[in-house]
Write a protein that holds these residues in place. Structure first.
Motif, PDB file in Angstrom:
ATOM      1  N   ILE A 229       0.838  -1.203   0.000  1.00 21.09           N
ATOM      2  CA  ILE A 229       0.000   0.000   0.000  1.00 21.09           C
ATOM      3  C   ILE A 229       0.871   1.249   0.000  1.00 21.09           C
ATOM      4  CG2 ILE A 229      -1.603   1.331   1.434  1.00 21.09           C
ATOM      5  CD1 ILE A 229      -2.852  -1.373   2.245  1.00 21.09           C
ATOM      6  N   ASP A 230       1.949   1.205   0.762  1.00 21.95           N
ATOM      7  CA  ASP A 230       2.840   2.362   0.881  1.00 21.95           C
ATOM      8  C   ASP A 230       3.700   2.550  -0.368  1.00 21.95           C
ATOM      9  OD1 ASP A 230       4.307   4.466   1.890  1.00 21.95           O
ATOM     10  OD2 ASP A 230       5.656   3.196   3.040  1.00 21.95           O
ATOM     11  N   ARG A 231       4.317   1.466  -0.832  1.00 16.53           N
ATOM     12  CA  ARG A 231       5.256   1.566  -1.956  1.00 16.53           C
ATOM     13  C   ARG A 231       4.565   1.701  -3.312  1.00 16.53           C
ATOM     14  NH1 ARG A 231      10.622   0.173  -1.842  1.00 16.53           N
ATOM     15  NH2 ARG A 231      11.550   0.758   0.143  1.00 16.53           N
ATOM     16  N   TYR A 232       3.469   0.968  -3.513  1.00 16.90           N
ATOM     17  CA  TYR A 232       2.879   0.890  -4.844  1.00 16.90           C
ATOM     18  C   TYR A 232       1.451   1.408  -4.900  1.00 16.90           C
ATOM     19  CZ  TYR A 232       6.975  -2.011  -5.308  1.00 16.90           C
ATOM     20  OH  TYR A 232       8.268  -2.466  -5.288  1.00 16.90           O
ATOM     21  N   ALA A 233       1.003   2.072  -3.816  1.00 16.32           N
ATOM     22  CA  ALA A 233      -0.312   2.729  -3.778  1.00 16.32           C
ATOM     23  C   ALA A 233      -1.449   1.783  -4.131  1.00 16.32           C
ATOM     24  CB  ALA A 233      -0.324   3.942  -4.719  1.00 16.32           C
ATOM     25  N   LEU A 234      -1.344   0.515  -3.719  1.00 13.58           N
ATOM     26  CA  LEU A 234      -2.448  -0.412  -3.937  1.00 13.58           C
ATOM     27  C   LEU A 234      -3.626  -0.007  -3.066  1.00 13.58           C
ATOM     28  CD1 LEU A 234      -0.877  -3.999  -4.073  1.00 13.58           C
ATOM     29  CD2 LEU A 234      -1.319  -2.414  -5.935  1.00 13.58           C
ATOM     30  N   ARG A 235      -4.828  -0.215  -3.573  1.00 16.69           N
ATOM     31  CA  ARG A 235      -6.007  -0.024  -2.741  1.00 16.69           C
ATOM     32  C   ARG A 235      -6.087  -1.165  -1.733  1.00 16.69           C
ATOM     33  NH1 ARG A 235      -7.699   1.586  -7.918  1.00 16.69           N
ATOM     34  NH2 ARG A 235      -8.481   3.726  -7.977  1.00 16.69           N
ATOM     35  N   ALA A 236      -6.744  -0.904  -0.611  1.00 17.35           N
ATOM     36  CA  ALA A 236      -6.809  -1.925   0.442  1.00 17.35           C
ATOM     37  C   ALA A 236      -7.591  -3.136  -0.018  1.00 17.35           C
ATOM     38  CB  ALA A 236      -7.423  -1.339   1.709  1.00 17.35           C
ATOM     39  N   GLY A 237      -8.711  -2.909  -0.732  1.00 16.93           N
ATOM     40  CA  GLY A 237      -9.532  -4.027  -1.189  1.00 16.93           C
ATOM     41  C   GLY A 237     -10.579  -4.377  -0.163  1.00 16.93           C
ATOM     42  N   ASN A 238     -11.756  -4.740  -0.620  1.00 13.09           N
ATOM     43  CA  ASN A 238     -12.845  -5.113   0.271  1.00 13.09           C
ATOM     44  C   ASN A 238     -13.492  -6.396  -0.222  1.00 13.09           C
ATOM     45  OD1 ASN A 238     -13.142  -2.729   2.179  1.00 13.09           O
ATOM     46  ND2 ASN A 238     -13.189  -1.696   0.189  1.00 13.09           N
ATOM     47  N   GLU A 239     -14.218  -7.057   0.701  1.00 15.56           N
ATOM     48  CA  GLU A 239     -14.950  -8.257   0.322  1.00 15.56           C
ATOM     49  C   GLU A 239     -16.056  -7.887  -0.657  1.00 15.56           C
ATOM     50  OE1 GLU A 239     -14.579 -11.537   0.935  1.00 15.56           O
ATOM     51  OE2 GLU A 239     -12.655 -10.944   1.713  1.00 15.56           O
TER      52      GLU A 239
ATOM     53  N   GLY B 150     -19.668  -9.006  -2.813  1.00 16.77           N
ATOM     54  CA  GLY B 150     -20.807  -9.909  -2.839  1.00 16.77           C
ATOM     55  C   GLY B 150     -20.819 -10.690  -4.136  1.00 16.77           C
ATOM     56  N   ASP B 151     -21.730 -11.633  -4.228  1.00 12.27           N
ATOM     57  CA  ASP B 151     -21.781 -12.495  -5.412  1.00 12.27           C
ATOM     58  C   ASP B 151     -22.196 -11.737  -6.670  1.00 12.27           C
ATOM     59  OD1 ASP B 151     -21.000 -14.657  -3.925  1.00 12.27           O
ATOM     60  OD2 ASP B 151     -23.053 -15.318  -3.495  1.00 12.27           O
ATOM     61  N   ASP B 152     -22.873 -10.580  -6.486  1.00  7.76           N
ATOM     62  CA  ASP B 152     -23.342  -9.840  -7.656  1.00  7.76           C
ATOM     63  C   ASP B 152     -22.488  -8.618  -7.942  1.00  7.76           C
ATOM     64  OD1 ASP B 152     -24.031  -8.457  -5.429  1.00  7.76           O
ATOM     65  OD2 ASP B 152     -26.049  -7.909  -6.106  1.00  7.76           O
ATOM     66  N   GLU B 153     -21.301  -8.563  -7.358  1.00 11.82           N
ATOM     67  CA  GLU B 153     -20.401  -7.433  -7.597  1.00 11.82           C
ATOM     68  C   GLU B 153     -19.219  -7.883  -8.456  1.00 11.82           C
ATOM     69  OE1 GLU B 153     -20.178  -4.395  -4.149  1.00 11.82           O
ATOM     70  OE2 GLU B 153     -20.244  -6.352  -3.204  1.00 11.82           O
ATOM     71  N   ALA B 154     -18.559  -6.906  -9.039  1.00 10.82           N
ATOM     72  CA  ALA B 154     -17.423  -7.216  -9.915  1.00 10.82           C
ATOM     73  C   ALA B 154     -16.301  -7.878  -9.128  1.00 10.82           C
ATOM     74  CB  ALA B 154     -16.916  -5.936 -10.576  1.00 10.82           C
ATOM     75  N   ASP B 155     -15.618  -8.806  -9.779  1.00 10.15           N
ATOM     76  CA  ASP B 155     -14.522  -9.539  -9.125  1.00 10.15           C
ATOM     77  C   ASP B 155     -13.255  -8.692  -9.153  1.00 10.15           C
ATOM     78  OD1 ASP B 155     -13.052 -11.482  -7.922  1.00 10.15           O
ATOM     79  OD2 ASP B 155     -12.716 -12.633  -9.742  1.00 10.15           O
ATOM     80  N   THR B 156     -13.363  -7.526  -8.523  1.00  8.71           N
ATOM     81  CA  THR B 156     -12.207  -6.633  -8.421  1.00  8.71           C
ATOM     82  C   THR B 156     -11.583  -6.813  -7.050  1.00  8.71           C
ATOM     83  OG1 THR B 156     -13.615  -4.829  -7.626  1.00  8.71           O
ATOM     84  CG2 THR B 156     -13.227  -4.960  -9.991  1.00  8.71           C
ATOM     85  N   VAL B 157     -10.275  -6.692  -6.988  1.00  9.30           N
ATOM     86  CA  VAL B 157      -9.572  -6.939  -5.728  1.00  9.30           C
ATOM     87  C   VAL B 157      -8.598  -5.816  -5.427  1.00  9.30           C
ATOM     88  CG1 VAL B 157      -9.743  -9.443  -5.975  1.00  9.30           C
ATOM     89  CG2 VAL B 157      -7.737  -8.262  -6.846  1.00  9.30           C
ATOM     90  N   GLY B 158      -8.185  -5.785  -4.162  1.00  9.18           N
ATOM     91  CA  GLY B 158      -7.150  -4.870  -3.719  1.00  9.18           C
ATOM     92  C   GLY B 158      -6.103  -5.666  -2.969  1.00  9.18           C
ATOM     93  N   CYS B 159      -5.293  -4.994  -2.203  1.00 11.79           N
ATOM     94  CA  CYS B 159      -4.167  -5.652  -1.540  1.00 11.79           C
ATOM     95  C   CYS B 159      -4.625  -6.780  -0.616  1.00 11.79           C
ATOM     96  CB  CYS B 159      -3.367  -4.612  -0.757  1.00 11.79           C
ATOM     97  SG  CYS B 159      -1.864  -5.265  -0.039  1.00 11.79           S
ATOM     98  N   CYS B 160      -5.558  -6.487   0.292  1.00  8.06           N
ATOM     99  CA  CYS B 160      -5.970  -7.484   1.282  1.00  8.06           C
ATOM    100  C   CYS B 160      -6.717  -8.657   0.657  1.00  8.06           C
ATOM    101  CB  CYS B 160      -6.837  -6.831   2.359  1.00  8.06           C
ATOM    102  SG  CYS B 160      -5.966  -5.608   3.351  1.00  8.06           S
ATOM    103  N   SER B 161      -7.312  -8.461  -0.500  1.00 15.28           N
ATOM    104  CA  SER B 161      -8.087  -9.534  -1.128  1.00 15.28           C
ATOM    105  C   SER B 161      -7.352 -10.186  -2.300  1.00 15.28           C
ATOM    106  CB  SER B 161      -9.441  -8.990  -1.599  1.00 15.28           C
ATOM    107  OG  SER B 161      -9.300  -7.810  -2.352  1.00 15.28           O
ATOM    108  N   LEU B 162      -6.033  -9.947  -2.414  1.00 12.99           N
ATOM    109  CA  LEU B 162      -5.245 -10.641  -3.445  1.00 12.99           C
ATOM    110  C   LEU B 162      -5.313 -12.143  -3.225  1.00 12.99           C
ATOM    111  CD1 LEU B 162      -2.019  -8.437  -3.684  1.00 12.99           C
ATOM    112  CD2 LEU B 162      -3.732  -8.756  -5.474  1.00 12.99           C
TER     113      LEU B 162
END
Length: 898
Positions: free
Chosen positions: A545-555, A557-569
């Motif tokens: 998050i600090d070095r590469y400005a990744l988003r934290a990421g959130n859980e 739902g089943d009907d949301e886009a399969d997008t991820v952030g750092c914590c959900s890699l």
């Protein structure tokens, strides 16, 4: 693209290699990353896997703590094989762990073991097929305006040790993880108190007629409240003044008062931020007009037969017909979702002639498409007067909704137009694209207005779903869309006081991070070698998050886009290449692909290897880290600190450092603008603000190159004309003899023919306007012979140019002296030089979006201060909308430092 090396002495090392990313996407290199303090490629005991460390040392290389008798416990050195270097931490700890006095053994505690070693899969390590809604709040939006009933209950304060809770301090409410709109209530503002930002801003300019003091401001607001007319009453009528002069003067004073109100000077640093306003009046929202049926001759065809659709079904068919030639209409998922919803509508409103529609492939929407295209062409072909009348009618319809009265002040409303029905397009790879967005009615809308204010009347038949009076939120209207079931809101415009106060607080919070970032980096660097798996994973996540400005990421739902952030890699998102290369490849926000090849510290590489051990596709990489837990950890260093604050901080620091590095004080304005865009591009790369190259990019570049050749053509004419008058210059000045590149006889002939055609069209349009003006003023219209004479003169001039093509003896249309031609050549050379910079800038930015960073992440005071310092007009680097959004930043001192 240039490598970026940022100073660590300022505590702002952000990128190490900001441009190494997007790697293969941009064709750049991934090398050159500077290691964190305390880690490097040389393996010390601190960096070695726990299994290979000597028992007689701690994780930081120091002697173990005393055992209570003043002596350190004795340990024997234990050798381990190289294979243990790849072992999970839990399998190497038995030989080094020292139980604390009084510690109780917890055989079921697996905090130091990857979840993959305990249950075979991460707690969140399951394959996801989840998706994100197109119109869900963007990063600069937040949930601070959600009704109180929907907000999480506040946590209880900790006891002070005496069985009582400590007294609650009056502190400014901080923004949440995705929040930037925790605004201070206007009723609680203390004009004397100013935010930290005020220190960097010049004092307010006072009105010449009288000094602007808190007392006079308050009095004026009270007077304005008494004299103001409800915007609802003003919908169709305006109060008539008995004295026209007095009325005009009152309006002028009101406009001056509105312009002089500078909310950033009244921003208070105290208050709990619960109340946002005291009084609020507005006219609600503007619903789109009802659907108008197509002409009886325009029908959708099914198996070649016209289908007589009722209006409800015809409207939905028209949505697809209008998009027939777009990529969406050819997309399999889009077609599938559309047809599913279309069949549902057909069940309720079947064709009148009884045709059964069972296959989309047998449907022919071409007649509808051709009708809509013809309507577009008609609208485009309207005369200037007709377009002006249409715009006037549109403005008259929208005028009552443009503004509201907030605490007696006139404030601009943002998105007051209700979204019309249509087909959901989504962003990126969205599984719900093509689904039907239903038409909204007053019964779907919740209105928020001041208590006692007149309730607005909808512009279409119906009654509001609910009318509330919640002054703790800043939205004016709220509804739930049907595709994803998300709430959507009507807010004040970006330049409003509430939004502006939120922006100031956001950037001040990012500036405050400077005081804490060095300590935070020191701590998470130490935790990279922690014996506790949860701590090690958290430290590694904070590093990304600090070095590469990744988003934290959130859980999701089943009907949301399969997008991820750092914590959900997940396991499959990170590929490893020895000795120290990581390849990140996943779908980020808005389903935009994030691809980055990173050369990381050896310890980071080791940690990722350990985190992946025993896992497979679908398992979470950071199975001991959650976004909530991560933000709680960050807030232990600074109140309100979240991963998003890091992105704002990183972007601002990077922009300021790059501007200092790339700007030449002696350069031209065009060169400085190019330097600014290059600095902004580094920020966009850091934050992964990528975009795909547009389909029309090649044509646009060709058009720019043609414009450059046209400038060279003008230069050639001037050069030949000068040499014709002063032939002796041929031997004295070589630059006047050298031919311009990219100009051949064929191109010149085509260019002159196009110029002839454009000039004739321009003359014809001007003649038509003269006729319209004469008719409007009752004068005699000009005769057609006037137009014919003008066209004949144009043809005569271009026929002369045609004869000159093979000759270097040139005469200008308007005779000029040699001195005047010299001046014109100098100006033209400068235009050519600046236009070349524009072409370079456009080409370099074809895969990067430069707008998002300026809108949401870079502190606008950095940009405004740079522009003032280097004499660059602010409108050259900030759009008009951004200048309106950040009026507080425009007044910043040129020496401002983030």
């Amino acid at each position: 693209m240039a490598q970026v090396a940022l100073s660590d002495s300022q505590g702002d090392n952000r990128l190490a290699t900001a441009t190494n990313g997007r790697a293969k996407a941009n064709g750049s290199n991934a090398n050159g990353k500077r290691p964190l303090a305390g880690s490097g490629s040389d393996l010390t005991d601190d960096d070695m896997p726990l299994a290979k460390r000597a028992k007689g040392t701690t994780t930081n290389g120091s002697a173990p703590a005393a055992n209570g008798n003043g002596k350190a416990p004795k340990r024997k050195a234990v050798e381990s094989s190289d294979s243990e270097d790849d072992m999970p931490i839990a399998q190497t700890l038995k030989s080094v762990a020292v139980p604390m006095p009084g510690a109780v053994e917890q055989p079921d505690d697996n905090d130091d073991v990857p979840l993959a070693k305990t249950n075979g899969r991460g707690a969140r390590g399951h394959p996801r097929q989840s998706y994100k809604e197109e119109s869900q709040s963007t990063e600069d939006e937040d949930d601070s305006d959600v009704p109180i009933a929907k907000k999480a209950a506040p946590k209880k304060r900790a006891s002070n040790g005496k069985g009582k809770q400590p007294p609650k301090k009056m502190v400014k409410k901080e923004e949440s993880d995705e929040s930037s709109d925790e605004d201070v209530p206007l009723s609680q503002k203390t004009p004397a108190a100013k935010p930290k930002a005020a220190a960097a801003m010049p004092a307010a300019k006072k009105r010449k007629s009288e000094p602007t003091t808190p007392a006079t401001k308050k009095a004026k607001v009270e007077v304005k409240k008494e004299e103001s007319v409800s915007p609802v009453k003003a919908r169709g009528k305006k109060a008539k003044s008995e004295d026209a002069d007095a009325d005009a003067q009152a309006k002028a004073e009101e406009a001056e008062e509105e312009e002089s109100y500078k909310y950033w000077e009244a921003l208070t640093a105290a208050g709990d931020g619960s109340q946002k306003w005291t009084t609020l009046e507005h006219n609600g929202v503007l619903f789109p007009p009802p659907y108008q049926s197509l002409p009886s001759t325009v029908k959708m065809l099914y198996e070649g037969k016209p289908v007589d659709l009722p209006p409800e079904s015809e409207e939905v068919a028209g949505f697809f017909g209008a998009m027939l030639e777009t990529d969406h209409a050819q997309d399999a998922k889009f077609r599938e979702n559309f047809f599913d919803d279309f069949k549902t509508v057909l069940e309720k409103h079947p064709p009148k002639n009884g045709i059964k529609i069972k296959s989309l492939d047998k449907c022919d929407f071409r007649p509808m498409y051709e009708y809509y295209e013809a309507e577009r062409a008609k609208k485009k072909a309207l005369s200037a007067a007709e377009k002006k009348e249409l715009k006037k009618a549109k403005d008259l319809l929208e005028e009552p909704y443009l503004h509201c009265l907030l605490d007696g002040r006139k404030e601009k409303v943002g998105n007051f137009r209700v979204e019309p029905p249509g087909l959901f397009r989504g962003r990126g790879v969205h599984p719900k694209k093509g689904k039907l967005k239903l038409r909204l009615y007053p019964e779907d809308m919740i209105i928020n207005i001041g208590e006692g204010a007149k309730i607005p009347v909808p512009n279409i038949p119906g009654k509001w779903k609910e009318v509330i009076h919640d002054n703790t939120v800043t939205w004016l209207a709220n509804w739930k869309e049907n595709v994803n079931g998300n709430s959507k809101y009507v807010f004040l415009a970006a330049g409003s006081s509430l939004k502006g106060q939120s922006d100031i607080a956001k950037f001040e919070k990012a500036r405050e991070l400077k005081k804490h970032v060095a300590r935070l980096r020191k701590d998470y660097t130490a935790d990279l070698t922690s014996k506790v798996m949860a701590d090690r994973q958290r430290a590694t996540a904070v590093y990304f998050i600090d070095r590469y400005a990744l988003r934290a990421g959130n859980e999701k739902g089943d009907d949301e886009a399969d997008t991820v952030g750092c914590c959900s890699l997940r396991y499959e998102h990170v590929t490893m290449e020895k000795p120290d290369k990581l390849i990140l490849d996943f779908l980020g926000k808005d389903s935009i692909r994030y691809y980055n090849e990173l050369k990381v510290e050896i310890q980071i590489f080791k940690n990722i290897r350990i985190f992946k051990d025993g896992k497979s596709i679908g398992d979470d990489l950071f199975d001991r880290v959650t976004t909530t837990g991560l933000n709680k950890y960050l807030q232990s260093y600074m109140k309100g600190l979240t991963a998003k604050v890091f992105r704002t901080y990183n972007a601002s620091v990077t922009c300021q450092q790059q501007l200092e590095k790339l700007t030449d004080p002696n350069a031209t304005v065009a060169e400085k603008i190019l330097a600014f865009n290059r600095a902004n591009r580094e920020v966009a790369i850091l934050c992964n603000h990528q975009r795909t190259v547009s389909k029309g990019f090649a044509a646009s570049m060709e058009k720019m190159n043609d414009k450059l050749r046209a400038l060279k053509y003008q230069r050639r004419k001037l050069r030949y004309a000068l040499l014709t008058q002063e032939p002796q210059l041929k031997k004295k000045r070589k630059e006047l003899v050298e031919e311009e590149s990219d100009l051949d006889d064929e191109w010149i002939a085509t260019h002159e023919d196009e110029l002839r055609k454009k000039e004739i069209e321009k003359t014809e349009k001007k003649f038509e306007k003269e006729k319209e003006k004469a008719a409007a003023e009752g004068e005699e219209e000009p005769k057609a012979s006037v137009l014919n004479d003008r066209i004949a003169a144009i043809n005569e001039e271009y026929d002369r140019l045609k004869k000159e093509r093979g000759s270097k003896n040139v005469e200008l249309k308007s005779a000029k002296s040699a001195e005047k031609i010299e001046e014109a050549l100098e100006k033209l050379d400068e235009r050519i030089k600046n236009f070349r910079y524009q072409i370079t800038d456009k080409d370099e930015g074809k895969e990067v979006s430069l707008t998002t960073s300026k809108t949401n992440y870079i502190d606008p005071r950095i940009i405004a201060a740079w522009a003032k310092k280097h004499g660059v007009p602010i409108e050259k680097v900030l759009s008009k909308s951004l200048i309106t959004k950040f009026p507080w930043a425009v007044e910043v001192d040129p020496d401002f430092v983030f």
